[in-house]
Design a protein around this motif. Structure first.
Motif, PDB file in Angstrom:
ATOM      1  N   GLY A  50       0.809  -1.209   0.000  1.00  0.00           N
ATOM      2  CA  GLY A  50       0.000   0.000   0.000  1.00  0.00           C
ATOM      3  C   GLY A  50       0.844   1.260   0.000  1.00  0.00           C
ATOM      4  O   GLY A  50       0.524   2.246  -0.688  1.00  0.00           O
ATOM      5  N   GLU A  51       1.933   1.226   0.761  1.00  0.00           N
ATOM      6  CA  GLU A  51       2.841   2.367   0.808  1.00  0.00           C
ATOM      7  C   GLU A  51       3.484   2.607  -0.559  1.00  0.00           C
ATOM      8  O   GLU A  51       3.590   3.750  -1.029  1.00  0.00           O
ATOM      9  CB  GLU A  51       3.907   2.119   1.875  1.00  0.00           C
ATOM     10  CG  GLU A  51       4.699   3.346   2.265  1.00  0.00           C
ATOM     11  CD  GLU A  51       5.553   3.124   3.506  1.00  0.00           C
ATOM     12  OE1 GLU A  51       6.482   3.920   3.721  1.00  0.00           O
ATOM     13  OE2 GLU A  51       5.286   2.164   4.248  1.00  0.00           O
ATOM     14  N   ALA A 107       2.248   1.604  -3.482  1.00  0.00           N
ATOM     15  CA  ALA A 107       1.199   2.018  -4.418  1.00  0.00           C
ATOM     16  C   ALA A 107       0.908   3.512  -4.304  1.00  0.00           C
ATOM     17  O   ALA A 107       0.692   4.194  -5.316  1.00  0.00           O
ATOM     18  CB  ALA A 107      -0.070   1.209  -4.173  1.00  0.00           C
ATOM     19  N   ALA A 108       0.930   4.028  -3.061  1.00  0.00           N
ATOM     20  CA  ALA A 108       0.688   5.453  -2.855  1.00  0.00           C
ATOM     21  C   ALA A 108       1.775   6.305  -3.488  1.00  0.00           C
ATOM     22  O   ALA A 108       1.570   7.498  -3.767  1.00  0.00           O
ATOM     23  CB  ALA A 108       0.595   5.751  -1.358  1.00  0.00           C
ATOM     24  N   GLU A 109       2.938   5.694  -3.716  1.00  0.00           N
ATOM     25  CA  GLU A 109       4.054   6.401  -4.336  1.00  0.00           C
ATOM     26  C   GLU A 109       4.149   6.121  -5.841  1.00  0.00           C
ATOM     27  O   GLU A 109       5.105   6.519  -6.504  1.00  0.00           O
ATOM     28  CB  GLU A 109       5.366   5.992  -3.653  1.00  0.00           C
ATOM     29  CG  GLU A 109       5.407   6.345  -2.181  1.00  0.00           C
ATOM     30  CD  GLU A 109       6.577   5.702  -1.452  1.00  0.00           C
ATOM     31  OE1 GLU A 109       7.433   5.101  -2.128  1.00  0.00           O
ATOM     32  OE2 GLU A 109       6.643   5.803  -0.211  1.00  0.00           O
TER      33      GLU A 109
END
Length: 224
Positions: free
Chosen positions: A43-44, A46-48
């Motif tokens: 998730g981290e 993907a946010a980037e």
């Protein structure tokens, strides 16, 4: 898109390596024991803007590890880079040379050397067929210059180092690179007062260099 599979993916070096490759357009396959933690990392990323997927497996379970890497290859279409750096954590009991029992080394051999061999066997045939690929294996610098306080860990790490350098020699001329990275610093926070420390983001670029500009190099020791 090319893909890197990170075995032992965690929130420090594994995440930093994922970011380094992700910024160069790589998909990232995250492999480790804890599904929830892997999902957090994905998730981290993907946010980037980094494409990442999770494939939970314990390196001590060779069948599960092999399947996770096969699933990752099927999901992304290929695995171009394998990075192997699991950490034993609380299950590892450190022993000095004189106090070491065979069982103290056996666990570390299972975790470090045998897990690395299983991971390699899962991805190397496709790399050899393609004539391209990179295999990167991480240990502490005790694999090169051992210290008595962690004799059992150093012995297994040295065995892995020996195997990787030998693999590098065997693969010469095939288009596949194998290299060993020895970390001679504490990552993130000092493990021992006064011992050199580096942030994960300072270390991760060497993994990109071994894949791109240092393909003839069998070993790199990261130190201060």
């Amino acid at each position: 898109m090319p893909t890197i599979a990170i075995v032992g993916a965690g929130p420090q070096l594994g995440l930093a390596i994922a970011r380094t490759y992700g910024t160069h357009g790589y998909d990232v396959a995250l492999i480790a024991r804890n599904r929830a933690k892997l999902e957090d990392l994905a998730g981290e990323l993907a946010a980037e803007g980094v494409s990442a997927a999770t494939f939970p497996a314990d390196v001590l379970d060779r069948t599960a590890l092999t399947q996770a890497l096969k699933d990752a290859a099927a999901h992304f279409g290929n695995i171009d880079v394998l990075e192997y750096s699991p950490v034993g954590g609380l299950q590892t009991v450190m022993t000095t040379p004189a106090a070491t029992e065979p069982a103290d080394v056996q666990y570390e051999m299972d975790f470090q050397l045998y897990g690395a061999i299983a991971a390699t066997r899962a991805v190397l045939p496709a790399m050899r067929e393609a004539g391209a690929g990179t295999l990167l294996f991480t240990t502490g610098a005790g694999s090169v210059d051992p210290v008595p306080q962690v004799a059992n860990v150093n012995a297994a790490a040295a065995a892995l180092r020996n195997w990787v350098i030998n693999l590098h020699k065997e693969l010469d001329g095939t288009g596949v690179q194998a290299a060993h990275v020895a970390i001679d610093v504490s990552i993130g926070v000092p493990a021992i007062p006064g011992f050199p420390t580096a942030q994960p983001e300072e270390i991760s670029p060497v993994y990109w260099e071994l894949h791109t500009t240092r393909r003839d190099q069998a070993e790199l020791v990261f130190s201060r």
